[in-house]
Scaffold this motif. Structure first.
Motif, PDB file in Angstrom:
ATOM      1  N   VAL A  99      24.717 -36.717 -10.867  1.00  0.00           N
ATOM      2  CA  VAL A  99      24.542 -36.224  -9.498  1.00  0.00           C
ATOM      3  C   VAL A  99      25.257 -34.888  -9.318  1.00  0.00           C
ATOM      4  O   VAL A  99      24.740 -33.961  -8.687  1.00  0.00           O
ATOM      5  N   GLU A 100      26.460 -34.772  -9.888  1.00  0.00           N
ATOM      6  CA  GLU A 100      27.214 -33.513  -9.794  1.00  0.00           C
ATOM      7  C   GLU A 100      26.438 -32.362 -10.420  1.00  0.00           C
ATOM      8  O   GLU A 100      26.393 -31.248  -9.877  1.00  0.00           O
ATOM      9  N   LYS A 101      25.788 -32.617 -11.544  1.00  0.00           N
ATOM     10  CA  LYS A 101      25.033 -31.562 -12.227  1.00  0.00           C
ATOM     11  C   LYS A 101      23.818 -31.117 -11.428  1.00  0.00           C
ATOM     12  O   LYS A 101      23.509 -29.916 -11.356  1.00  0.00           O
ATOM     13  N   VAL A 102      23.101 -32.081 -10.828  1.00  0.00           N
ATOM     14  CA  VAL A 102      21.842 -31.729 -10.163  1.00  0.00           C
ATOM     15  C   VAL A 102      22.024 -31.282  -8.724  1.00  0.00           C
ATOM     16  O   VAL A 102      21.086 -30.764  -8.107  1.00  0.00           O
ATOM     17  N   THR A 103      23.230 -31.463  -8.163  1.00  0.00           N
ATOM     18  CA  THR A 103      23.474 -31.049  -6.781  1.00  0.00           C
ATOM     19  C   THR A 103      24.501 -29.927  -6.649  1.00  0.00           C
ATOM     20  O   THR A 103      24.628 -29.336  -5.570  1.00  0.00           O
ATOM     21  N   LEU A 104      25.257 -29.641  -7.719  1.00  0.00           N
ATOM     22  CA  LEU A 104      26.342 -28.660  -7.709  1.00  0.00           C
ATOM     23  C   LEU A 104      27.498 -29.081  -6.804  1.00  0.00           C
ATOM     24  O   LEU A 104      28.337 -28.260  -6.424  1.00  0.00           O
ATOM     25  N   LEU A 105      27.560 -30.376  -6.457  1.00  0.00           N
ATOM     26  CA  LEU A 105      28.694 -30.891  -5.689  1.00  0.00           C
ATOM     27  C   LEU A 105      29.800 -31.302  -6.658  1.00  0.00           C
ATOM     28  O   LEU A 105      29.530 -31.678  -7.805  1.00  0.00           O
ATOM     29  N   ASP A 106      31.046 -31.240  -6.191  1.00  0.00           N
ATOM     30  CA  ASP A 106      32.128 -31.654  -7.078  1.00  0.00           C
ATOM     31  C   ASP A 106      32.277 -33.175  -7.068  1.00  0.00           C
ATOM     32  O   ASP A 106      31.654 -33.886  -6.265  1.00  0.00           O
ATOM     33  N   HIS A 107      33.116 -33.673  -7.972  1.00  0.00           N
ATOM     34  CA  HIS A 107      33.251 -35.111  -8.167  1.00  0.00           C
ATOM     35  C   HIS A 107      33.691 -35.819  -6.897  1.00  0.00           C
ATOM     36  O   HIS A 107      33.142 -36.880  -6.542  1.00  0.00           O
ATOM     37  N   ALA A 108      34.648 -35.264  -6.191  1.00  0.00           N
ATOM     38  CA  ALA A 108      35.154 -35.894  -4.976  1.00  0.00           C
ATOM     39  C   ALA A 108      34.071 -35.993  -3.904  1.00  0.00           C
ATOM     40  O   ALA A 108      33.960 -37.010  -3.206  1.00  0.00           O
ATOM     41  N   GLN A 109      33.265 -34.929  -3.773  1.00  0.00           N
ATOM     42  CA  GLN A 109      32.196 -34.944  -2.777  1.00  0.00           C
ATOM     43  C   GLN A 109      31.141 -35.998  -3.109  1.00  0.00           C
ATOM     44  O   GLN A 109      30.655 -36.720  -2.232  1.00  0.00           O
ATOM     45  N   VAL A 110      30.795 -36.085  -4.388  1.00  0.00           N
ATOM     46  CA  VAL A 110      29.789 -37.059  -4.803  1.00  0.00           C
ATOM     47  C   VAL A 110      30.284 -38.474  -4.552  1.00  0.00           C
ATOM     48  O   VAL A 110      29.561 -39.327  -4.018  1.00  0.00           O
ATOM     49  N   LYS A 111      31.533 -38.750  -4.924  1.00  0.00           N
ATOM     50  CA  LYS A 111      32.096 -40.078  -4.715  1.00  0.00           C
ATOM     51  C   LYS A 111      32.139 -40.420  -3.220  1.00  0.00           C
ATOM     52  O   LYS A 111      31.861 -41.561  -2.812  1.00  0.00           O
ATOM     53  N   LYS A 112      32.486 -39.441  -2.391  1.00  0.00           N
ATOM     54  CA  LYS A 112      32.538 -39.659  -0.951  1.00  0.00           C
ATOM     55  C   LYS A 112      31.159 -40.002  -0.414  1.00  0.00           C
ATOM     56  O   LYS A 112      30.997 -40.974   0.369  1.00  0.00           O
ATOM     57  N   LEU A 113      30.147 -39.254  -0.829  1.00  0.00           N
ATOM     58  CA  LEU A 113      28.787 -39.490  -0.331  1.00  0.00           C
ATOM     59  C   LEU A 113      28.200 -40.792  -0.860  1.00  0.00           C
ATOM     60  O   LEU A 113      27.473 -41.487  -0.149  1.00  0.00           O
ATOM     61  N   LYS A 114      28.527 -41.144  -2.101  1.00  0.00           N
ATOM     62  CA  LYS A 114      28.087 -42.429  -2.625  1.00  0.00           C
ATOM     63  C   LYS A 114      28.676 -43.575  -1.813  1.00  0.00           C
ATOM     64  O   LYS A 114      28.015 -44.583  -1.538  1.00  0.00           O
ATOM     65  N   LYS A 115      29.920 -43.438  -1.420  1.00  0.00           N
ATOM     66  CA  LYS A 115      30.562 -44.468  -0.607  1.00  0.00           C
ATOM     67  C   LYS A 115      29.902 -44.553   0.768  1.00  0.00           C
ATOM     68  O   LYS A 115      29.656 -45.653   1.291  1.00  0.00           O
ATOM     69  N   VAL A 116      29.592 -43.394   1.356  1.00  0.00           N
ATOM     70  CA  VAL A 116      28.967 -43.361   2.679  1.00  0.00           C
ATOM     71  C   VAL A 116      27.589 -44.001   2.660  1.00  0.00           C
ATOM     72  O   VAL A 116      27.220 -44.781   3.562  1.00  0.00           O
ATOM     73  N   PHE A 117      26.797 -43.685   1.623  1.00  0.00           N
ATOM     74  CA  PHE A 117      25.402 -44.139   1.583  1.00  0.00           C
ATOM     75  C   PHE A 117      25.173 -45.399   0.759  1.00  0.00           C
ATOM     76  O   PHE A 117      24.047 -45.856   0.610  1.00  0.00           O
ATOM     77  N   GLY A 118      26.235 -45.972   0.216  1.00  0.00           N
ATOM     78  CA  GLY A 118      26.107 -47.253  -0.452  1.00  0.00           C
ATOM     79  C   GLY A 118      25.770 -47.193  -1.923  1.00  0.00           C
ATOM     80  O   GLY A 118      25.396 -48.208  -2.512  1.00  0.00           O
ATOM     81  N   GLY A 119      25.905 -46.028  -2.534  1.00  0.00           N
ATOM     82  CA  GLY A 119      25.638 -45.913  -3.961  1.00  0.00           C
ATOM     83  C   GLY A 119      26.796 -46.399  -4.800  1.00  0.00           C
ATOM     84  O   GLY A 119      27.863 -46.759  -4.296  1.00  0.00           O
ATOM     85  N   SER A 120      26.589 -46.402  -6.117  1.00  0.00           N
ATOM     86  CA  SER A 120      27.638 -46.842  -7.037  1.00  0.00           C
ATOM     87  C   SER A 120      27.608 -46.005  -8.297  1.00  0.00           C
ATOM     88  O   SER A 120      26.798 -45.087  -8.423  1.00  0.00           O
ATOM     89  N   ASN A 121      28.513 -46.322  -9.230  1.00  0.00           N
ATOM     90  CA  ASN A 121      28.542 -45.673 -10.542  1.00  0.00           C
ATOM     91  C   ASN A 121      29.006 -44.217 -10.414  1.00  0.00           C
ATOM     92  O   ASN A 121      28.401 -43.307 -10.939  1.00  0.00           O
TER      93      ASN A 121
END
Length: 208
Positions: A186-208
């Motif tokens: 996700v970080e590679k395809v969105t250019l978001l950093d690790h912390a942002q990706v983890k935050k958004l996964k938590k918000v939207f219910g994703g995992s891994n």
């Protein structure tokens, strides 16, 4: 071809096709759906209630981060639509609310019945087409293109939309955060950093 001959020809065509024409195919929701929709419910078990849906009279729940809620009338909720190629949805937006950028498989025709929104879509050349809509305005969103609505007024918004499909599907751009796709991908395809990706996964219910 004169009128009597034309009428006779039309009648013969109608009679010859009678065994392949159905008035309707109410979806049998007890069976799985496929690419062409649901299997037909036994006509002997069809009632008028299969052709009536009251769900759009209920406002969508707007107590969420987007202040947006939807009530849908697609074939899984309204089996009489099965095979008809049409459907509807009601969208409610609280003050400051937004319908997140998303797509459908088919075109959408939106009508604004209460409030004021900025609505628009982005084409495949990355051109944005958007405008402020007022009560009574309608707007078309072409098939498969990203589109959105934002409540820019001081009152809640109510819109209705019709679709050229009985089950148009919907996919929001936040889908990338709702599954188990590895965060590093996700970080590679969105250019978001690790912390942002983890935050958004938590918000939207994703995992891994």
């Amino acid at each position: 071809m004169n009128l009597p001959i034309l009428f006779t020809f039309s009648l013969l065509v109608s009679i010859s096709c009678a065994d392949t024409v159905f008035d309707f195919c109410v979806g049998d929701l007890s069976l799985p759906s496929g690419p062409s929709g649901y299997a037909c419910k036994d006509p002997a078990k069809v009632t008028v209630d299969d052709f009536v849906h009251s769900g759009l009279g209920v406002a969508g729940n707007t107590t969420n981060m987007f202040k947006f809620g939807a009530s849908v009338a697609f074939s899984p909720q309204f089996p009489g639509l099965n095979g008809m190629g049409i459907s509807m949805v009601r969208a409610d937006l609280g003050v400051g609310g937004a319908v997140p950028i998303h797509t459908h498989r088919v075109a959408e025709l939106l009508i604004l019945v209460e409030g004021t929104v900025i609505a628009g879509f982005i084409n495949t050349n990355n051109t944005a087409y958007y405008k402020t809509l007022h009560k009574g305005d309608i707007m078309i969103f072409p098939p498969q293109l990203l589109h959105f609505q934002v409540n820019v007024g001081s009152t809640p918004v109510v819109t209705y939309a019709s679709f050229a499909s009985d089950n148009p599907g919907v996919q929001s751009v936040d889908a990338v955060f709702t599954n188990d796709l590895p965060s590093k991908v996700v970080e590679k395809v969105t250019l978001l950093d690790h912390a942002q990706v983890k935050k958004l996964k938590k918000v939207f219910g994703g995992s891994n």
